[in-house]
Scaffold this motif. Sequence first.
Motif, PDB file in Angstrom:
ATOM      1  N   MET A   1      40.297  -7.959  31.924  1.00  0.00           N
ATOM      2  CA  MET A   1      40.126  -8.928  30.836  1.00  0.00           C
ATOM      3  C   MET A   1      38.833  -9.708  31.007  1.00  0.00           C
ATOM      4  N   VAL A   2      38.086  -9.803  29.909  1.00  0.00           N
ATOM      5  CA  VAL A   2      36.914 -10.680  29.872  1.00  0.00           C
ATOM      6  C   VAL A   2      37.277 -11.848  28.972  1.00  0.00           C
ATOM      7  N   PHE A   3      37.197 -13.040  29.532  1.00  0.00           N
ATOM      8  CA  PHE A   3      37.665 -14.212  28.804  1.00  0.00           C
ATOM      9  C   PHE A   3      36.559 -14.829  27.958  1.00  0.00           C
ATOM     10  N   GLN A   4      37.018 -15.642  27.008  1.00  0.00           N
ATOM     11  CA  GLN A   4      36.081 -16.367  26.152  1.00  0.00           C
ATOM     12  C   GLN A   4      35.274 -17.364  26.980  1.00  0.00           C
ATOM     13  N   LYS A   5      35.993 -18.097  27.840  1.00  0.00           N
ATOM     14  CA  LYS A   5      35.311 -19.060  28.724  1.00  0.00           C
ATOM     15  C   LYS A   5      34.707 -18.308  29.903  1.00  0.00           C
ATOM     16  N   ASP A   6      33.808 -18.977  30.616  1.00  0.00           N
ATOM     17  CA  ASP A   6      33.239 -18.357  31.802  1.00  0.00           C
ATOM     18  C   ASP A   6      34.299 -18.290  32.896  1.00  0.00           C
ATOM     19  N   SER A   7      34.538 -17.071  33.388  1.00  0.00           N
ATOM     20  CA  SER A   7      35.577 -16.906  34.396  1.00  0.00           C
ATOM     21  C   SER A   7      34.999 -16.409  35.717  1.00  0.00           C
ATOM     22  N   VAL A   8      33.669 -16.306  35.789  1.00  0.00           N
ATOM     23  CA  VAL A   8      33.030 -15.873  37.039  1.00  0.00           C
ATOM     24  C   VAL A   8      33.243 -16.977  38.084  1.00  0.00           C
ATOM     25  N   PHE A   9      33.709 -16.596  39.269  1.00  0.00           N
ATOM     26  CA  PHE A   9      34.017 -17.600  40.291  1.00  0.00           C
ATOM     27  C   PHE A   9      32.729 -18.228  40.820  1.00  0.00           C
ATOM     28  N   PRO A  10      32.559 -19.545  40.647  1.00  0.00           N
ATOM     29  CA  PRO A  10      31.287 -20.165  41.052  1.00  0.00           C
ATOM     30  C   PRO A  10      31.089 -20.164  42.562  1.00  0.00           C
TER      31      PRO A  10
ATOM     32  N   ALA B   1      22.657 -14.058  44.020  1.00  0.00           N
ATOM     33  CA  ALA B   1      22.530 -15.396  43.438  1.00  0.00           C
ATOM     34  C   ALA B   1      23.905 -16.043  43.318  1.00  0.00           C
ATOM     35  N   TRP B   2      23.924 -17.365  43.221  1.00  0.00           N
ATOM     36  CA  TRP B   2      25.161 -18.080  42.901  1.00  0.00           C
ATOM     37  C   TRP B   2      25.293 -18.119  41.388  1.00  0.00           C
ATOM     38  N   PRO B   3      26.516 -18.055  40.878  1.00  0.00           N
ATOM     39  CA  PRO B   3      26.688 -18.072  39.414  1.00  0.00           C
ATOM     40  C   PRO B   3      26.028 -19.255  38.725  1.00  0.00           C
ATOM     41  N   ARG B   4      25.965 -20.421  39.378  1.00  0.00           N
ATOM     42  CA  ARG B   4      25.361 -21.574  38.700  1.00  0.00           C
ATOM     43  C   ARG B   4      23.874 -21.360  38.410  1.00  0.00           C
ATOM     44  N   GLU B   5      23.289 -20.369  39.083  1.00  0.00           N
ATOM     45  CA  GLU B   5      21.867 -20.106  38.858  1.00  0.00           C
ATOM     46  C   GLU B   5      21.624 -19.191  37.659  1.00  0.00           C
ATOM     47  N   LEU B   6      22.733 -18.707  37.037  1.00  0.00           N
ATOM     48  CA  LEU B   6      22.576 -17.754  35.939  1.00  0.00           C
ATOM     49  C   LEU B   6      22.785 -18.417  34.581  1.00  0.00           C
ATOM     50  N   SER B   7      22.226 -17.785  33.543  1.00  0.00           N
ATOM     51  CA  SER B   7      22.426 -18.268  32.173  1.00  0.00           C
ATOM     52  C   SER B   7      23.784 -17.784  31.658  1.00  0.00           C
ATOM     53  N   GLY B   8      24.198 -18.332  30.521  1.00  0.00           N
ATOM     54  CA  GLY B   8      25.484 -17.959  29.933  1.00  0.00           C
ATOM     55  C   GLY B   8      25.596 -16.467  29.668  1.00  0.00           C
ATOM     56  N   GLY B   9      24.519 -15.877  29.143  1.00  0.00           N
ATOM     57  CA  GLY B   9      24.539 -14.440  28.856  1.00  0.00           C
ATOM     58  C   GLY B   9      24.654 -13.615  30.125  1.00  0.00           C
ATOM     59  N   MET B  10      23.980 -14.062  31.177  1.00  0.00           N
ATOM     60  CA  MET B  10      24.046 -13.335  32.449  1.00  0.00           C
ATOM     61  C   MET B  10      25.453 -13.420  33.047  1.00  0.00           C
TER      62      MET B  10
ATOM     63  N   LEU C   1      40.543  -2.288  28.653  1.00  0.00           N
ATOM     64  CA  LEU C   1      39.753  -3.497  28.807  1.00  0.00           C
ATOM     65  C   LEU C   1      39.963  -4.385  27.600  1.00  0.00           C
ATOM     66  N   MET C   2      40.222  -5.654  27.893  1.00  0.00           N
ATOM     67  CA  MET C   2      40.439  -6.598  26.816  1.00  0.00           C
ATOM     68  C   MET C   2      39.334  -7.631  26.855  1.00  0.00           C
ATOM     69  N   LEU C   3      38.761  -7.912  25.706  1.00  0.00           N
ATOM     70  CA  LEU C   3      37.697  -8.918  25.646  1.00  0.00           C
ATOM     71  C   LEU C   3      38.057  -9.918  24.562  1.00  0.00           C
ATOM     72  N   ASP C   4      38.185 -11.175  24.955  1.00  0.00           N
ATOM     73  CA  ASP C   4      38.621 -12.208  24.028  1.00  0.00           C
ATOM     74  C   ASP C   4      37.415 -13.019  23.563  1.00  0.00           C
ATOM     75  N   GLU C   5      36.913 -12.688  22.396  1.00  0.00           N
ATOM     76  CA  GLU C   5      35.709 -13.340  21.858  1.00  0.00           C
ATOM     77  C   GLU C   5      34.663 -13.549  22.945  1.00  0.00           C
ATOM     78  N   PRO C   6      34.276 -12.487  23.620  1.00  0.00           N
ATOM     79  CA  PRO C   6      33.434 -12.668  24.801  1.00  0.00           C
ATOM     80  C   PRO C   6      32.042 -13.201  24.471  1.00  0.00           C
ATOM     81  N   PHE C   7      31.542 -12.862  23.297  1.00  0.00           N
ATOM     82  CA  PHE C   7      30.146 -13.221  23.012  1.00  0.00           C
ATOM     83  C   PHE C   7      30.041 -14.369  22.019  1.00  0.00           C
ATOM     84  N   GLY C   8      31.175 -15.016  21.757  1.00  0.00           N
ATOM     85  CA  GLY C   8      31.222 -16.065  20.731  1.00  0.00           C
ATOM     86  C   GLY C   8      30.251 -17.203  20.961  1.00  0.00           C
ATOM     87  N   ALA C   9      30.049 -17.557  22.243  1.00  0.00           N
ATOM     88  CA  ALA C   9      29.234 -18.744  22.527  1.00  0.00           C
ATOM     89  C   ALA C   9      27.764 -18.402  22.779  1.00  0.00           C
ATOM     90  N   LEU C  10      27.404 -17.138  22.569  1.00  0.00           N
ATOM     91  CA  LEU C  10      26.035 -16.733  22.918  1.00  0.00           C
ATOM     92  C   LEU C  10      25.112 -16.727  21.705  1.00  0.00           C
TER      93      LEU C  10
END
Lengths: 284, 274
Positions: free
Chosen positions: B87-96, B137-146, B163-172
Amino acid sequence: MTPVADSLRPRLRSHRLRAGLRSAWIALDPLRLFGVVLFVGVWQLCTLMLPPIILPTPWGVVSRLSADFWSAPALSYYGVSEANLYGNLLYTAENVVIAVAIGAAIGILSGLLSARFALFRAVVDPVMMTAGTVPILIAAPFLLIWFGVGRASAVCLVIFYVAVILYVFAGRAARNLDPIYEQSARTLGATSRRMVRDILIPATVPEILGGLRIALAGAWGLEAISELLGAQSGMGKVLEVLAGATDPQGIMATLLVLGLTAIVADGLMALAVARIAQWSAPGR
Amino acid sequence: MSPPVDRRMIELANVQRTFKRGDGTTVQAISDVSLTVPEGEFVCMIGTSGCGKSTLLSMVAGLLEPSDGSIVVDGREIDGPGRERGMVFQKDSVFPWMRVIDNVEYGLKCRGVPASERRAIARTYLQRVGLAHVETAWPRELSGGMLKRVAIATVFANGGKVLMLDEPFGALDYVTRHQLQDVLLDLWDETGGKAARRTILFVTHDVDEALSLADRILVFGTGRLVDDLRVDAPRPRDTDSLLQPDMVAIKHRLLGHLGLERPTGRAVARGTAA
């Protein structure tokens, strides 16, 4: 394959190095240095107007410190078991370390549990919150009845204080953790044990270490005060006998040792926080 | 044993989901949805806000239990989340708190794949989403798209069949969104053969996004499946292909469902129910 523009390339240079340089710069900031110099200067000026029995000179305090650090025979005369500042500092530091370790373990564990289990929270929260609002020092005479003038009463007091602070910090950190991370870990196949080890603990570590730093800073003072109320050794005991002997120079030298130790301990703690919580925002 | 073509991958039978509101009233988020998705199909789910499409996705992911009905994935009734469903979530789910590569490896690590092997897999996918250069890199160093690229690499590296993607690109932003659509299609098409394709459920608000990605568009309204449209246009779909009469007709129909256009005789498409 979509090419990634070079402008998206992140700043990969070591943040740690830059943070280290920055804190070193802050420490050497001429304005800060000026503040210290100004303070000492005003102090020196005041000594010109006041008798040394009220206000000793800065140089007098420093030379007293270096003399008493390894050997202060007068202390044994007043009934302190260690006749030097070094031994008493060690005694106080040992108690602080033991108390912070035990108190932190209790506080962190109960804080995390209370954030995850409503039942646990319902039972523990009122006790911890009441404990947190009571000025802890008033329990000191009571602990002296229970444990006497040995280490235990002072250590108990500090454990209590540290546990309450870390309970609050750990609980808040775990409750503020965005559920998205646990959901994501579950869909990736994490077991509940992994969720604790890989999500809950690392995510809450920066905030918990922040709380630990606050608790450690307070622990020095609390330990010294409880020694002052009743102990055989320790910086608090030294302060007590020096106050009894009306020795402001000795008191200030002792306070300076205690203060410098606390500052060094806090600095080491800050370094540890910066290292362990590298991933979170720099310069915290 | 190669699977037969058009093997059923996801089967929903009379799925329902109700929620209890704070004031005690119950809300029917999903009422009686039944559908079948064959293996390898790219399905977009579209509908107005609050129509239940995200709820449905969470149920297929196993994060929510249906109040009634059954969800069968790859022949097995699901019981909670499983790594065969990423699952790819709408919000950022990458572990910081994990470096980029450790994030991509995490699912494989949970599964007990040896360190060197999982690192190689993670590197492959990071490279395919164009992030080989930020491995440590640490996730905080990346942009939203990355970060979204990292999330996509993570689920693909974990090897789920669905694979499920919940509005993954909505905020980009517009450009990043289109780049990521290409990345996603590229990964989905992986080895080129249909048998290797993952089955994708992609929730979106964006009609054009659905048209440029999907084999099939499911339209939801107030907790029900209201339309099921097939999109047969060949890929890659460029600006011109989105202007083909078939595509325009589907677009009119979608806009009608979303309440943005009143259906006119001219614009109604012949939707093929699957």
